[in-house]
Scaffold this motif. Sequence first.
Motif, PDB file in Angstrom:
ATOM      1  N   ALA A 249       9.262  80.334  70.167  1.00 16.56           N
ATOM      2  CA  ALA A 249       9.774  79.136  70.844  1.00 16.56           C
ATOM      3  C   ALA A 249      11.301  79.046  70.816  1.00 16.56           C
ATOM      4  O   ALA A 249      11.887  78.306  71.593  1.00 16.56           O
ATOM      5  N   VAL A 250      11.946  79.804  69.918  1.00 14.25           N
ATOM      6  CA  VAL A 250      13.410  79.881  69.945  1.00 14.25           C
ATOM      7  C   VAL A 250      13.859  80.602  71.221  1.00 14.25           C
ATOM      8  O   VAL A 250      14.884  80.281  71.806  1.00 14.25           O
ATOM      9  N   ILE A 251      13.019  81.550  71.647  1.00 14.34           N
ATOM     10  CA  ILE A 251      13.386  82.396  72.790  1.00 14.34           C
ATOM     11  C   ILE A 251      12.900  81.797  74.105  1.00 14.34           C
ATOM     12  O   ILE A 251      13.621  81.757  75.090  1.00 14.34           O
ATOM     13  N   THR A 252      11.644  81.367  74.108  1.00 10.11           N
ATOM     14  CA  THR A 252      11.043  80.858  75.348  1.00 10.11           C
ATOM     15  C   THR A 252       9.911  79.895  74.990  1.00 10.11           C
ATOM     16  O   THR A 252       9.543  79.754  73.825  1.00 10.11           O
TER      17      THR A 252
ATOM     18  N   ILE B 133      19.174  78.397  64.098  1.00 13.89           N
ATOM     19  CA  ILE B 133      18.001  77.524  64.196  1.00 13.89           C
ATOM     20  C   ILE B 133      16.979  77.893  63.115  1.00 13.89           C
ATOM     21  O   ILE B 133      16.825  79.066  62.774  1.00 13.89           O
TER      22      ILE B 133
ATOM     23  N   GLN C 277      12.454  83.114  81.355  1.00  8.84           N
ATOM     24  CA  GLN C 277      13.808  82.549  81.184  1.00  8.84           C
ATOM     25  C   GLN C 277      14.228  82.609  79.708  1.00  8.84           C
ATOM     26  O   GLN C 277      14.580  81.576  79.110  1.00  8.84           O
ATOM     27  N   PRO C 278      14.192  83.789  79.094  1.00  8.13           N
ATOM     28  CA  PRO C 278      14.483  83.841  77.649  1.00  8.13           C
ATOM     29  C   PRO C 278      15.901  83.362  77.357  1.00  8.13           C
ATOM     30  O   PRO C 278      16.861  83.832  77.961  1.00  8.13           O
ATOM     31  N   ALA C 279      16.014  82.405  76.431  1.00  6.07           N
ATOM     32  CA  ALA C 279      17.311  81.761  76.181  1.00  6.07           C
ATOM     33  C   ALA C 279      18.203  82.628  75.317  1.00  6.07           C
ATOM     34  O   ALA C 279      19.404  82.699  75.535  1.00  6.07           O
ATOM     35  N   VAL C 280      17.624  83.271  74.331  1.00  4.96           N
ATOM     36  CA  VAL C 280      18.453  83.938  73.322  1.00  4.96           C
ATOM     37  C   VAL C 280      17.606  84.972  72.600  1.00  4.96           C
ATOM     38  O   VAL C 280      16.396  84.810  72.471  1.00  4.96           O
ATOM     39  N   GLU C 281      18.224  86.075  72.188  1.00  7.34           N
ATOM     40  CA  GLU C 281      17.461  87.040  71.397  1.00  7.34           C
ATOM     41  C   GLU C 281      17.743  86.784  69.920  1.00  7.34           C
ATOM     42  O   GLU C 281      18.799  86.287  69.558  1.00  7.34           O
ATOM     43  N   ILE C 282      16.776  87.119  69.092  1.00  8.04           N
ATOM     44  CA  ILE C 282      16.924  86.879  67.656  1.00  8.04           C
ATOM     45  C   ILE C 282      17.432  88.154  67.002  1.00  8.04           C
ATOM     46  O   ILE C 282      16.888  89.231  67.219  1.00  8.04           O
TER      47      ILE C 282
END
Lengths: 144, 476
Positions: free
Chosen positions: A41-44, A19, A113-118
């Motif tokens: 905003a990528v994470i939450t 992203i 609700q973190p979607a993904v770690e960078i």
Amino acid sequence: MNSKAIAPHWEHFEHEADIGIRGIAPTLEQAFEQTAVAMTAVITNPDQVSASKAVSIRCEATDKELLLVDWINELVYQMAVQGLLFKRYQVAIQNGNLSATAFGEVVDRQKHQPAVEIKGATFTGLSVYQQADGAWIAQCIVDV
Amino acid sequence: MDTSQFIQRDKTCWEIKPNGTMRVPAIIYADAQLLQDMDQKVYEQLTNVATLPGIVEAAYAMPDAHWGYGFPIGGVAAFDPEQGGVVSAGGVGFDISCGVRTLHTGLNIAGLQAHKQALADELFRTVPAGVGSRGRIHLNHKSMQGMLTGGARWALEEGFGEDQDLERIEDHGCMAGAEPKYVSSRARERQKDEMGTLGSGNHYLEVQRVAEIFDHCVAGIFGLRVNDVVISIHCGSRGLGHQIGTEFLKNMVTSAAQYQIVLPDRELACAPLTSPLGKQYLGAMRAGINCALANRQIITHLTRQAVARVFPGVHPGLLYDVSHNTCKLEQHTIDGQKKALYVHRKGATRAFGPGHPDLPPVFKETGQPVLIGGSMGTGSYVLCGAKESEQRSFSSACHGAGRAMSRSKATKQWQGRTLVDELAAQGIIIRSPSMRGVAEEAPAAYKDVGAVVDIADQAGLARKVARLEPVICIKG
């Protein structure tokens, strides 16, 4: 068009596997701040993060693009080792030196609700420039 | 992309002749459909790789290739240190030695059915997954050194596993040549509480059913029968690998000019294999490989504990462990001559064929197991290394399905909770700390892994052995 009329904001842009994060603002510093909000905003949802903790960040680089990569990677590192998410940022840049404060809180998996770690900021889709209308753009793709 | 840009060598081999500053051709293994569906960026990135100093034979892209960083994901390139060859941090990627490990459980699907929910709950409770999760192991300086040098061997010494696991891991569980002194304090800091964690994104732990066998003879040697239950773990070197990648990428970008390397893309940052920076990266990257091997070994231990709590007396053994983000020193034959080459595989799996000297006796006749991850709703595949892949792709094959849709598009299209319910109706249990994470990993956001695997088989990169279907998926 007067660049002051451009409200600082952020957006995501497409990458097939990952992203892109982009900050758009009247000043370079604000553009860097907005790129960092785009990263959160990528994470939450950044609105779900409170600003109860402040972290000081410094980095330097020989050009603006390297500085953006360093800035984002510094935030990735601080988030990883301190278990934090950041809501907002204050950035100052002078002669290739960036000093900033990042405001956030400890990650709460229920609340955020973190979607993904960078994993890190990349040099792909990397550019920092001033548009003809005066607005600064700062962007890169992050690997997730 | 437009297939008219290529010379079609055979049904699955498409070549771009060297032009401009390309030193070697670029070759993509695909059929016309997969090639048309690939992003034009794959063409750009692969032809850029072909310009790098010391590249040998060709820059290759596997059938699952997609737009990456510098290298395409699904890219393979070998470099000769005697010809000024380079090592590229971007050519390995941020998640050093990310890979897949598959375990036999000895259970069959009928025996699992009544305990599916219990096993899903137990695995989700036992294996830390997702953003903000921490492992139960805290590494001090001494144990960090041991882990970085010893990989899965270190994990065994710490009580996580057993001796017979090692021969079923590439490099027998321990990457030689790791130099922890080149792993920064920041990389260590990121890792000290992350051992035995899955991570997030496309990483997962999946309980799977063997749904179909394509090669009964090889499947028999691999110990796979229809309706057997296996467990696959997909993860990598966690924060340590990410930090090594971040730091060396920057160092290689800023020192390219010093080594007279012209970079068509900064992300292709690299350094000569014989330079101090190149050697430092190799030492650190190999320590990163050991971190990934140790991590998957600890997760295996946790998985065994969880399985035994639900099925007392059941102790899963390893089928194999493969890595798909690496640069490894290997012997390959070029124009009849044995050469020591550094093979980059970025989103590509090593696929040594039958008789390869590095394989353990059990796989000498079959070639190594090649483990291909799918998406949580579709399927995964087990392949075996093919003899001809040595000539085709330095013994390399695809690594997964590859995304067909970006994360932002996926979250606009699907709701995590709805997906979980839909998959549950198909008999697939999803456990994840993040519903948005589930939406981003929606099965339909991935390409059809079956098409990718068919082409890998037809192109002679690896041979199909079995197809696996998900039953339980723990998403990070």
